[in-house]
Design a protein around this motif. Structure first.
Motif, PDB file in Angstrom:
ATOM      1  N   ASP A  49      54.769 -15.040 -44.834  1.00 26.72           N
ATOM      2  CA  ASP A  49      54.400 -13.828 -44.095  1.00 26.72           C
ATOM      3  C   ASP A  49      55.591 -13.289 -43.297  1.00 26.72           C
ATOM      4  O   ASP A  49      55.827 -12.076 -43.265  1.00 26.72           O
ATOM      5  N   HIS A  56      51.011 -12.231 -37.537  1.00 28.17           N
ATOM      6  CA  HIS A  56      49.711 -11.887 -36.933  1.00 28.17           C
ATOM      7  C   HIS A  56      49.328 -10.441 -37.256  1.00 28.17           C
ATOM      8  O   HIS A  56      48.878  -9.701 -36.381  1.00 28.17           O
ATOM      9  N   GLU A  57      49.554 -10.022 -38.443  1.00 28.89           N
ATOM     10  CA  GLU A  57      49.214  -8.680 -38.914  1.00 28.89           C
ATOM     11  C   GLU A  57      50.083  -7.578 -38.306  1.00 28.89           C
ATOM     12  O   GLU A  57      49.794  -6.401 -38.447  1.00 28.89           O
ATOM     13  N   TYR A 107      45.050 -14.922 -26.569  1.00 27.67           N
ATOM     14  CA  TYR A 107      45.219 -14.043 -27.725  1.00 27.67           C
ATOM     15  C   TYR A 107      45.874 -14.755 -28.916  1.00 27.67           C
ATOM     16  O   TYR A 107      45.654 -14.372 -30.062  1.00 27.67           O
ATOM     17  N   GLN A 110      43.794 -15.408 -31.891  1.00 25.60           N
ATOM     18  CA  GLN A 110      43.171 -14.262 -32.545  1.00 25.60           C
ATOM     19  C   GLN A 110      43.481 -14.251 -34.035  1.00 25.60           C
ATOM     20  O   GLN A 110      44.636 -14.293 -34.446  1.00 25.60           O
ATOM     21  N   GLY A 111      42.454 -14.209 -34.844  1.00 24.40           N
ATOM     22  CA  GLY A 111      42.610 -14.085 -36.285  1.00 24.40           C
ATOM     23  C   GLY A 111      43.007 -15.360 -37.009  1.00 24.40           C
ATOM     24  O   GLY A 111      43.248 -15.332 -38.218  1.00 24.40           O
ATOM     25  N   GLU A 112      43.082 -16.464 -36.305  1.00 23.55           N
ATOM     26  CA  GLU A 112      43.456 -17.723 -36.957  1.00 23.55           C
ATOM     27  C   GLU A 112      42.236 -18.359 -37.610  1.00 23.55           C
ATOM     28  O   GLU A 112      41.126 -18.254 -37.100  1.00 23.55           O
ATOM     29  N   PRO A 113      42.441 -19.049 -38.736  1.00 25.34           N
ATOM     30  CA  PRO A 113      41.298 -19.695 -39.404  1.00 25.34           C
ATOM     31  C   PRO A 113      40.757 -20.857 -38.571  1.00 25.34           C
ATOM     32  O   PRO A 113      41.487 -21.470 -37.793  1.00 25.34           O
ATOM     33  N   TRP A 114      39.486 -21.152 -38.744  1.00 27.40           N
ATOM     34  CA  TRP A 114      38.852 -22.223 -37.976  1.00 27.40           C
ATOM     35  C   TRP A 114      39.494 -23.573 -38.234  1.00 27.40           C
ATOM     36  O   TRP A 114      39.397 -24.480 -37.411  1.00 27.40           O
ATOM     37  N   TYR A 120      45.057 -24.676 -31.978  1.00 27.92           N
ATOM     38  CA  TYR A 120      45.066 -23.563 -31.026  1.00 27.92           C
ATOM     39  C   TYR A 120      44.221 -23.861 -29.795  1.00 27.92           C
ATOM     40  O   TYR A 120      44.567 -23.451 -28.691  1.00 27.92           O
TER      41      TYR A 120
END
Length: 158
Positions: A49, A56-57, A107, A110-114, A120
């Protein structure tokens, strides 16, 4: 005092100035903050990425890099500021910056997989604990009692 008394007595607490406690807490925060980002590089696909220009997008252009530098530079500067600012400004600065960094730390998940919940959760928990320590140390900063010249002198003579 005999040798036995020294061996069984309570340890003497060292007095550490608030400024040193705050600087140490910000130093600990920075190590944790940096290592969380460093360890995130080991997540599968993370480097791909980055090479594609996304974190983070967010696109990794100049705005992202400047924002990332700012987010790291502020706590780094807080180490120095905590050790050098006058008490009143130091207290206020620590209260404001630590308060602002709690949502910044949260934050990060945010958006991280479980599947990375433990990583985290632990990192955010530790960062927030350090920030809470900073807030408590700044909030409970010891105060000196101001003497009012006339009244205190009169009471001292009595």
């Amino acid at each position: 005092m005999t040798r036995t008394d020294r061996a069984t007595g309570a340890l003497q607490e060292a007095h550490i100035p608030v400024e040193a406690k705050l600087a140490a807490a910000w130093t600990s925060f920075m190590f944790l903050y940096i290592y969380v980002d460093y360890l995130a590089l080991y997540k599968p696909g993370f480097l791909d990425d980055i090479q594609a220009g996304v974190v983070h997008e967010f696109d990794t252009g100049p705005t992202f890099v400047a924002l990332a530098l700012t987010l790291v530079a502020v706590p780094i500067l807080m180490i120095l500021l905590s050790a050098t600012l006058p008490a009143r400004v130091n207290r206020a600065t620590n209260l404001v910056v630590a308060t602002l960094y709690i949502p910044v730390s949260v934050y990060n998940a945010q958006g991280e997989p479980w599947t990375y919940a433990y990583f985290y959760g632990l990192s955010i928990g530790l960062e927030v604990l350090l920030l809470a320590f900073i807030l408590r140390a700044a909030w409970t900063w010891p105060r000196t009692v101001r003497a009012t010249a006339g009244r205190d002198l009169a009471q001292a003579r009595v």
